[in-house]
Scaffold this motif. Structure first.
Motif, mmCIF file in Angstrom:
data_model
loop_
_atom_site.group_PDB
_atom_site.id
_atom_site.type_symbol
_atom_site.label_atom_id
_atom_site.label_comp_id
_atom_site.label_asym_id
_atom_site.label_seq_id
_atom_site.Cartn_x
_atom_site.Cartn_y
_atom_site.Cartn_z
ATOM 1 N N GLU B 128 0.850 -1.205 0.000
ATOM 2 C CA GLU B 128 0.000 0.000 0.000
ATOM 3 C C GLU B 128 0.877 1.243 0.000
ATOM 4 O O GLU B 128 0.543 2.247 -0.634
ATOM 5 N N SER B 129 1.975 1.183 0.731
ATOM 6 C CA SER B 129 2.799 2.388 0.898
ATOM 7 C C SER B 129 3.359 2.857 -0.430
ATOM 8 O O SER B 129 3.530 4.049 -0.656
ATOM 9 N N LYS B 130 3.634 1.930 -1.322
ATOM 10 C CA LYS B 130 4.168 2.344 -2.625
ATOM 11 C C LYS B 130 3.116 3.158 -3.374
ATOM 12 O O LYS B 130 3.431 4.199 -3.957
ATOM 13 N N GLN B 131 1.895 2.683 -3.352
ATOM 14 C CA GLN B 131 0.824 3.409 -4.042
ATOM 15 C C GLN B 131 0.605 4.773 -3.414
ATOM 16 O O GLN B 131 0.417 5.784 -4.114
ATOM 17 N N ILE B 132 0.618 4.820 -2.086
ATOM 18 C CA ILE B 132 0.448 6.092 -1.377
ATOM 19 C C ILE B 132 1.573 7.047 -1.749
ATOM 20 O O ILE B 132 1.345 8.248 -1.991
ATOM 21 N N ALA B 133 2.785 6.536 -1.817
ATOM 22 C CA ALA B 133 3.937 7.375 -2.177
ATOM 23 C C ALA B 133 3.761 7.954 -3.575
ATOM 24 O O ALA B 133 4.044 9.143 -3.811
ATOM 25 N N LEU B 134 3.270 7.123 -4.480
ATOM 26 C CA LEU B 134 3.038 7.609 -5.842
ATOM 27 C C LEU B 134 1.988 8.721 -5.835
ATOM 28 O O LEU B 134 2.132 9.752 -6.507
ATOM 29 N N ASN B 135 0.937 8.507 -5.062
ATOM 30 C CA ASN B 135 -0.124 9.528 -4.972
ATOM 31 C C ASN B 135 0.428 10.830 -4.406
ATOM 32 O O ASN B 135 0.067 11.925 -4.846
ATOM 33 N N LEU B 136 1.270 10.699 -3.390
ATOM 34 C CA LEU B 136 1.856 11.891 -2.767
ATOM 35 C C LEU B 136 2.721 12.639 -3.770
ATOM 36 O O LEU B 136 2.714 13.875 -3.810
ATOM 37 N N MET B 137 3.475 11.882 -4.544
ATOM 38 C CA MET B 137 4.332 12.535 -5.541
ATOM 39 C C MET B 137 3.471 13.332 -6.515
ATOM 40 O O MET B 137 3.818 14.452 -6.897
ATOM 41 N N ARG B 138 2.357 12.761 -6.916
ATOM 42 C CA ARG B 138 1.460 13.501 -7.822
ATOM 43 C C ARG B 138 0.854 14.691 -7.087
ATOM 44 O O ARG B 138 0.700 15.774 -7.645
ATOM 45 N N GLU B 139 0.533 14.478 -5.845
ATOM 46 C CA GLU B 139 -0.115 15.534 -5.053
ATOM 47 C C GLU B 139 0.773 16.765 -4.926
ATOM 48 O O GLU B 139 0.298 17.898 -4.954
ATOM 49 N N VAL B 140 2.062 16.535 -4.762
ATOM 50 C CA VAL B 140 2.963 17.691 -4.603
ATOM 51 C C VAL B 140 3.459 18.199 -5.947
ATOM 52 O O VAL B 140 4.282 19.104 -5.998
ATOM 53 N N GLY B 141 2.971 17.583 -7.027
ATOM 54 C CA GLY B 141 3.266 18.127 -8.338
ATOM 55 C C GLY B 141 4.523 17.587 -8.993
ATOM 56 O O GLY B 141 5.142 18.294 -9.782
ATOM 57 N N ILE B 142 4.890 16.370 -8.696
ATOM 58 C CA ILE B 142 6.059 15.795 -9.374
ATOM 59 C C ILE B 142 5.557 15.070 -10.620
ATOM 60 O O ILE B 142 4.777 14.112 -10.514
ATOM 61 N N PRO B 143 5.983 15.519 -11.805
ATOM 62 C CA PRO B 143 5.467 14.900 -13.030
ATOM 63 C C PRO B 143 6.058 13.494 -13.226
ATOM 64 O O PRO B 143 7.138 13.195 -12.723
#
Lengths: 794, 321
Positions: B128-143
């Motif tokens: 789950e943490s990997k998916q959450i990390a990916l979401n966070l990266m998108r959330e903070v605007g990392i393309p």
């Protein structure tokens, strides 16, 4: 031209020269460790003997150690072993021991260094204590002293493990100091605070942050530390510390050769460091220096590489996990067009690995019929042959005739005029009756011991009498007393507890008794238990004529010793037969190469059984199995029309437990003084289901006898193919006496098996199985064909 | 309502020769729930030391808490054992550092660093943490978050690294985020971006932010309250609009005057005369007195107290006492 030189110089400067040189040296060293047979043709177990050699028309007495010459470029050691092959074969134990010590030191030092960096209580003090101790007190002295403590020997059994343990646990502190400094540097980095800020505890930081950052340093230190350990080994070697150990003989023979290692080669240096024999120290020292330089240079090269910003080596190492990742491969296959080259490369790599791991098993085209061999074994161990005791066989129905019938059936020719080689055996005997009772001189109570359970008789001297028991112990006065009062000892039943006696003391005492005392009765207390009656001819010294020799079990011996002063009632009735006929069987398959008409391979096995008790069951199934394997090999060769380049003789010896051996008779009749070149293979006790290893003794084969050494290499290869291991040891077989000479070299093969079976009544057909027969038989068959017929003709 | 963070009379010192010097000397302020509190001052005023003290990390810098209290969400931080403190760090209170490159682990991929907090605090499983990390990266605007998940920090620009730091900090949805000069190392164009991101996240998650900065422009745009520090002491505390409308302390007035104004013609940019006193040798009395245009004799002799003016403004100055 100038531009080219500049360009070349630039390129050379880019090359990490220490890493390159170190890599080359280490590849060479590891190649030597893993595949020594490709670096030397000589075998390290083979030995030159003290003998006369003809050189330039002169007869010269050659006594090892032999200085370097054309035959042995680095010379031989004092045992006659080729020094070059000793160094090459010794590299494995030495290098892998050094690697193990370095690894264990790192494993000890790393957590202690981390704890010290975190200022865990006492850790720093502990590290400093070890550092100070082994700066002031030499590590090598501590290791030498401690390695002699019985406790370590009892725990680890093997000298190698004792030394590795001590060098590891006493020598880690220097590494700890270095690691501590590096860990402190890592803890000073800003990102560590960031890790604390997200809530990591010290352990998590240590495992997830410190150790990964330490890995390059750890790798470098590992190689540098290995070099340090090798230096310690060389020092320990000079002080006499030995690493290698050996194996017990399979049939109770305790002949333990030292396994090869470089420190033990240096341990001889104190005897041979001057004059003509200085090479014995110099060459092992050069080997050490070469290895130390290799590891040091490689370590330094790695250090340079890790410090580079754009290191190709690091990039390559970092790319490995991605390269090896199956998930990545699946992704690339899904996007095949984009990653075509990478996919092809990786798939090729994986297929190669799978092929190596799951390589189809080798199937010999020459099927060895283990069922037939087992059947022969069963028939030979049948009661009709009465244990196959020499001199007690029926003339018409005896094991020799059985073998002859089989040979005729297979079409194997007789060697000489007839298959059967008869010889006269001066005397054989069978213990028909024995009685041994202990009489307490105070109470006059009598305790009768059970023949073949509490004791066995190992002599053929008849006796009937009652004697006082006299306990003989090795002390300063015993020999003087025996010399001064031989008659006193002669009239006693001498009790000798040999369980804790050294071989040297045993031989001295026996010799002394024989010369000075000639006792009537000698009773040896030995390390066998009741129910384990053993044939003792090789352990008990039979040199004393007219002496009753009794071997007492451990329990009965303790009971006798507890009784103290007592009398012994002894009665032995040995049925003797003089001038009996021994019947050995000899057949052969002729060779086709005229140039090898004076070369022979002789495969010998023992037809006769063991034991002096006709009434005791000594089926000697292992010996019978060896004869059966030999027969089956002959049959397979004939059936497959294999044409050996030289004569292969199949010999089944009778009477080899006596001085009038069948093998001796054969040698003197057919081989002596004929300048034949003989390779003798003695099959001792084979086919046991509980034995997963075979022991071979090639110590009587010259190190540079190419054909014989090649045979042994092929034997090892075929042993692997048949899923078992060969180990080296020192064995004894009477036939070997006859086939050890300047042109005759013997190889002994025996099972690596518990002493509780071989040469005991337990050595029955139930201990033999077809699988074990197949393994050994197939191995021997394939090796013979590979070695002496130019390989498979199928 | 009790504030989320209450700092009371915090005193932090650092060893120097055989003595110790106070970097923070009696600092007190509150951080209410869901507010942005800006801690402003020049370099060396003690802002970062205060932030590190709140995180319980001052010992890593070699500092020592000499006195005071820090109460976070009803828990006393300064006397808390390390084990308990590590459960709060990263989960309830998180920090963004000024220099992300120094703070990110150069050997671990950004994705794995973002999920570290989730795993440490058992917020999510490994998968789950990997998916959450990916979401966070998108959330903070990392393309291209999927592609860049496994990349090392060195392959990112400064702005992106800062976003990664933010993603790491907010991964466990902390109650308090301490942002220590989060935009100082960035271009002006990125500064607004980062601050807007923080603002959005603050609204989304409902966290409070302790913004440490010397940039009054940022303070004006984003902060709710401002605490002005000078030489280890709080000089003024005020809601942001009132501070900019009518700064009270001469130091605050000086800071305001230093901001260049587009609507005012100036021959020369304003500066506060004199130098910040050395930490090893603070002057007696008010520490600003030797640079103050309104200095009085008492200022040279006695340190004024921080007094309340109205309910929401505090000032440490003899002019108001």
């Amino acid at each position: 031209m100038k531009k080219l030189n500049m360009s070349l110089l630039k390129n050379i400067k880019k090359i990490n020269i220490p890493l390159l040189i170190g890599s080359i040296i280490l590849i060479f060293i590891f190649g030597m460790c893993l595949y020594p047979e490709y670096f030397t043709e000589a075998d390290p177990y083979g030995r030159e003997r003290t003998q006369y050699k003809y050189e330039n028309g002169k007869s010269i007495l050659v006594i090892p150690p032999i200085p370097p010459n054309d035959e042995y470029p680095l010379g031989t050691d004092h045992r006659g072993r080729d020094l070059k092959s000793l160094i090459i074969y010794g590299s494995k134990l030495t290098i892998f021991s050094a690697l193990t010590v370095a690894l264990i030191r790192l494993i000890i030092a790393l957590p202690l260094s981390i704890a010290a960096a975190y200022k865990v209580r006492f850790t720093n003090g502990f590290i400093n204590f070890f550092n100070i101790m082994f700066s002031a007190f030499p590590l090598i002295i501590a290791v030498i002293v401690l390695s002699n403590i019985a406790l370590f020997q009892d725990i680890f059994k093997d000298a190698t493990y004792v030394n590795i343990f001590l060098l590891s646990v006493l020598g880690w502190s220097r590494l700890s100091h270095i690691l501590r400094t590096k860990i402190d540097e890592i803890l000073m980095q800003d990102f560590i605070e960031g890790e604390v800020a997200i809530g990591k505890n010290k352990l998590e930081i240590a495992v997830q942050n410190i150790i990964p950052h330490l890995i390059p340093s750890i790798i470098v230190l590992f190689f540098l530390e290995t070099a340090m350990v090798l230096l310690s080994f060389s020092q320990l070697g000079v002080f006499g510390l030995v690493f290698g150990s050996g194996y017990e003989g399979a049939t109770g023979e305790v002949g333990v050769p030292i396994e090869f290692d470089w420190p033990s080669l240096l341990s001889l240096s104190k005897y041979f460091y001057r004059g003509d024999y200085s090479y014995l120290s110099i060459y092992p020292a050069i080997a050490f220096a070469f290895a130390i330089i290799g590891f040091n240079t490689f370590g330094e090269g790695l250090k340079i590489e890790f410090e580079k910003e754009n290191s190709r080596v690091i990039t390559f190492i970092r790319a490995m996990p991605s390269f090896l990742s199956p998930i990545r491969l699946i992704y690339e296959i899904k996007n095949y067009k984009q990653y075509k080259r990478s996919v092809l490369g990786k798939v090729g790599f994986y297929i190669t690995i799978l092929l190596i791991i799951f390589c189809p098993k080798y199937e010999s085209p020459y099927g060895f019929d283990e069922n037939n061999a087992f059947k022969i074994t069963k028939e030979l161990t049948d009661d009709i042959f009465k244990g196959r005791l020499t001199g007690f066989q029926d003339k018409d129905n005896n094991p020799a005739q059985y073998i002859v019938n089989k040979l005729k059936e297979y079409g194997v020719k007789a060697y000489g005029d007839d298959y059967i080689l008869e010889n006269t055996i001066q005397e054989v005997f069978n213990i028909k009756y024995a009685e041994l009772s202990m009489i307490d001189t105070k109470t006059f109570s009598e305790k009768k011991l059970k023949f073949r359970q509490d004791y066995i008789v190992a002599s053929n001297f008849n006796y009937d009498g009652i004697l006082d028991a006299e306990n003989i112990e090795i002390n300063d006065g015993i020999f003087e007393n025996m010399a001064n009062e031989p008659d006193y000892y002669k009239e006693k039943a001498l009790i000798i507890d040999i369980r804790s006696m050294t071989q040297k003391d045993f031989i001295s005492l026996n010799g002394f008794m024989k010369y000075y005392v000639q006792p009537n009765v000698v009773i040896f207390i030995e390390n066998w238990k009741q129910q384990e009656a053993r044939y003792k001819s090789d352990i008990i010294n039979k040199n004393m004529e007219d002496t009753v020799i009794i071997s007492l079990s451990s329990e009965a011996g303790d009971e006798l010793l507890r009784m103290g002063k007592c009398k012994l009632k002894i009665s032995v009735n040995a049925e003797k037969r003089n001038d009996v006929i021994g019947r050995s069987v000899v057949a052969y398959i002729p060779g086709i190469d005229e140039s090898k008409k004076n070369d022979f391979v002789i495969i010998g096995s023992n037809l006769d059984g063991i034991g002096y008790d006709l009434d005791e069951k000594y089926p000697s199934a292992g010996r019978a199995s060896s004869a059966a394997i030999s027969l089956e090999i002959a049959r397979t060769l004939i059936q497959n029309e294999v044409k050996p380049d030289r004569d292969i003789i199949f010999a089944f010896w009778d009477g080899n437990m006596t001085d009038d051996r069948g093998s001796k008779s054969f040698f003197y009749k057919y081989l002596i003084n004929r300048n034949y070149r003989i390779f003798y293979i003695d099959l001792m006790n084979l086919g046991y289901k509980s034995s997963d290893k075979l022991m071979i003794d090639n110590t009587k084969i010259f190190p540079n006898s190419k054909e014989e050494q090649d045979f042994i290499k092929r034997l090892k290869k075929n042993a692997k193919r048949n899923d078992f291991e060969l180990v080296y040891g020192t064995l004894y077989s009477p036939a070997v006496i006859d086939f050890t000479g300047s042109d005759s070299q013997p190889l002994l093969i025996d099972s690596f098996i518990s002493n509780e079976i071989v040469h005991t009544p337990k050595d029955t057909l139930e201990e033999i199985d077809t699988h074990s027969i197949k393994q050994v038989g197939q191995m021997l068959l394939d090796t013979l064909i590979d070695s002496f017929s130019g390989g498979s003709n199928k | 309502m009790m504030p989320l963070l209450k700092v009371e009379n915090l005193q932090v010192s650092f060893p120097w020769k055989n003595k110790s010097v106070k970097a923070v000397d009696g600092v007190s302020f509150d951080v209410p729930h869901k507010k942005i509190i800006a801690l402003v001052g020049e370099s060396g005023s003690g802002k970062s030391v205060t932030a590190l003290s709140v995180m319980g990390l001052i010992a890593y810098e070699g500092g020592k808490i000499e006195g005071g209290e820090i109460i976070f969400d009803g828990q006393e931080i300064l006397r808390m054992k390390e084990k308990r403190l590590s459960k709060i760090r990263g989960k309830d209170v998180a920090m963004i550092y000024q220099d992300p490159m120094a703070s990110l682990n150069p050997g671990i991929s950004v994705g794995d660093q973002i999920r570290e907090s989730l795993l440490i605090h058992k917020i999510a499983s490994r998968k789950e943490s990997k998916q959450i990390a990916l979401n966070l990266m998108r959330e903070v605007g990392i393309p291209d978050a999927d592609q860049r998940y496994g990349s090392l920090p060195a392959s990112f620009s400064g702005g992106m690294r800062q976003r990664i730091m933010i993603a790491m900090a907010i991964s466990c949805r902390p109650k308090l985020l301490i942002a220590d000069e989060p935009t100082t190392a960035l271009d002006v164009s990125l500064q607004a971006d980062i601050m807007n991101t923080l603002q959005e996240l603050k609204n989304k998650i409902g966290m409070s932010i302790l913004l440490i900065t010397h940039d009054l422009g940022l303070v004006a745009q984003h902060a709710d309250n401002v605490v002005v520090m000078y030489c280890g002491k709080v000089m003024e505390e005020s809601p942001v609009d009132k501070l900019f409308e009518e700064p009270l302390h001469p130091y605050t007035i000086g800071l305001m005057n230093c901001i260049p104004r587009i609507d005012v013609t100036q021959d020369q940019l304003f500066y506060i005369p004199g130098c910040v006193p050395s930490i090893y040798d603070y002057p007696m009395g008010c520490r600003f007195h030797n640079r103050c245009s309104k200095v009085k004799p008492i200022c040279r002799e006695k340190m004024p107290k921080l007094i309340n003016l109205n309910d929401d403004r505090k000032v440490r100055c003899w002019l108001y006492q």
